[in-house]
Design a protein around this motif. Structure first.
Motif, mmCIF file in Angstrom:
data_model
loop_
_atom_site.group_PDB
_atom_site.id
_atom_site.type_symbol
_atom_site.label_atom_id
_atom_site.label_comp_id
_atom_site.label_asym_id
_atom_site.label_seq_id
_atom_site.Cartn_x
_atom_site.Cartn_y
_atom_site.Cartn_z
ATOM 1 N N LYS A 205 0.852 -1.178 0.000
ATOM 2 C CA LYS A 205 0.000 0.000 0.000
ATOM 3 C C LYS A 205 0.890 1.231 0.000
ATOM 4 N N PRO B 243 -4.458 -1.553 -15.304
ATOM 5 C CA PRO B 243 -4.147 -1.736 -13.884
ATOM 6 C C PRO B 243 -3.512 -3.093 -13.560
ATOM 7 N N SER C 132 -5.352 2.488 -3.005
ATOM 8 C CA SER C 132 -3.928 2.858 -2.903
ATOM 9 C C SER C 132 -3.068 1.620 -2.702
ATOM 10 N N PHE D 209 -2.921 -2.706 -9.803
ATOM 11 C CA PHE D 209 -2.963 -1.365 -9.232
ATOM 12 C C PHE D 209 -4.410 -1.006 -8.927
ATOM 13 N N SER D 210 -4.635 -0.496 -7.714
ATOM 14 C CA SER D 210 -5.957 -0.006 -7.345
ATOM 15 C C SER D 210 -5.818 1.396 -6.778
ATOM 16 N N LYS D 211 -6.321 2.372 -7.532
ATOM 17 C CA LYS D 211 -6.218 3.753 -7.049
ATOM 18 C C LYS D 211 -7.133 3.970 -5.847
ATOM 19 N N SER D 212 -8.294 3.347 -5.858
ATOM 20 C CA SER D 212 -9.245 3.549 -4.762
ATOM 21 C C SER D 212 -8.714 2.989 -3.446
ATOM 22 N N TYR E 275 -0.187 8.526 -1.304
ATOM 23 C CA TYR E 275 0.097 9.605 -2.272
ATOM 24 C C TYR E 275 -1.214 10.021 -2.899
ATOM 25 N N THR F 26 -1.060 9.844 -9.069
ATOM 26 C CA THR F 26 -0.869 8.502 -9.632
ATOM 27 C C THR F 26 0.615 8.199 -9.654
ATOM 28 N N PRO G 217 1.163 4.369 -15.591
ATOM 29 C CA PRO G 217 -0.278 4.583 -15.763
ATOM 30 C C PRO G 217 -0.837 3.973 -17.047
#
Lengths: 111, 113
Positions: B24, B55, B72, B67-70, B27, B30, B52
């Motif tokens: 985790k 994902p 992190s 990758f999961s932005k929601s 930031y 991205t 980027p």
């Protein structure tokens, strides 16, 4: 063979001595790094260097200094070693990207 | 402050079982994300990287990461581990125009026969 080379593999010395470690990369990269890896495997960046800029981690003691003759070489000198300097020193390089390529490391033991 | 967390210092998995190693980061933007592997007495080797885009990224030796932005997160996965996967795995993140990497503390993977 293109890679990151480090010498020596191991070095044992006594407190107060001066040591130098060599690093050479044949990948054509323009940025090189020195890391310290402690006994718990934690990685700490010490220096990064390209032909324009030296970035020093402010926590690195002044007895450590990088030495570069060209963009393919970045040596590490420790002026007067102390017991807490015992660690593995890893050299890495990159080419204007975030991907770093590592050498095998130099294991330093300070008696 | 920007940071990377690998919450598991050690993970033990049976040979042939599936694997997930967690990573985790902290930031708001991205980041660029990496997984490296360190075999005993060796330097670090790049397993896979996220720039980027898609994902889910594929790496060497059957490893992949998502990758999961929601969340992190950038967890590493493998469908079936082999004894040769016994190593320390590092997650690294970069947000820096100087290409500096921020490293997690590493996860030691132990394989049970």
């Amino acid at each position: 063979e293109t890679a990151v080379f480090q010498t020596p593999n191991y070095h044992v010395t006594q407190v107060g001595n001066e040591v130098s470690f060599n690093c050479k990369q044949t990948l054509g990269h323009d940025t090189m790094y020195w890391y310290k890896q402690d006994s718990k495997k934690l990685l700490k960046i010490m220096f990064s260097y390209n032909n324009k800029q030296l970035i020093v981690n402010e926590t690195v003691p002044r007895r450590f200094s990088p030495q570069s003759s060209d963009k393919a070489h970045l040596n590490l000198r420790i002026k007067s070693v102390e017991p807490e300097d015992s660690a593995v020193y890893l050299c890495a390089s990159s080419l204007r990207t975030y991907e770093q390529y590592f050498g095998p490391g130099t294991r330093l033991t300070v008696l | 402050a920007q940071s990377v967390t690998q919450p598991d210092a050690r993970v033990t998995v049976s040979e042939g079982a599936s694997l997930q190693l967690r990573c985790k980061y902290s930031y708001f933007g991205t980041p660029y994300l990496f997984w490296y592997v360190q075999y005993p007495r060796q330097g670090l080797q790049l397993l896979l990287k996220y720039y980027p885009g898609d994902p889910v990224v594929q790496g060497v030796n059957g490893f992949e990461a998502e990758f999961s932005k929601s969340n992190s997160s950038f967890h590493l996965r493998k469908a079936s581990v082999h004894w040769s996967d016994w190593a320390v795995y590092f997650c690294a993140v970069s947000f820096d125009s100087n290409y500096q990497l921020i490293w997690g503390s590493g996860t030691k993977l132990i394989i049970k026969p």
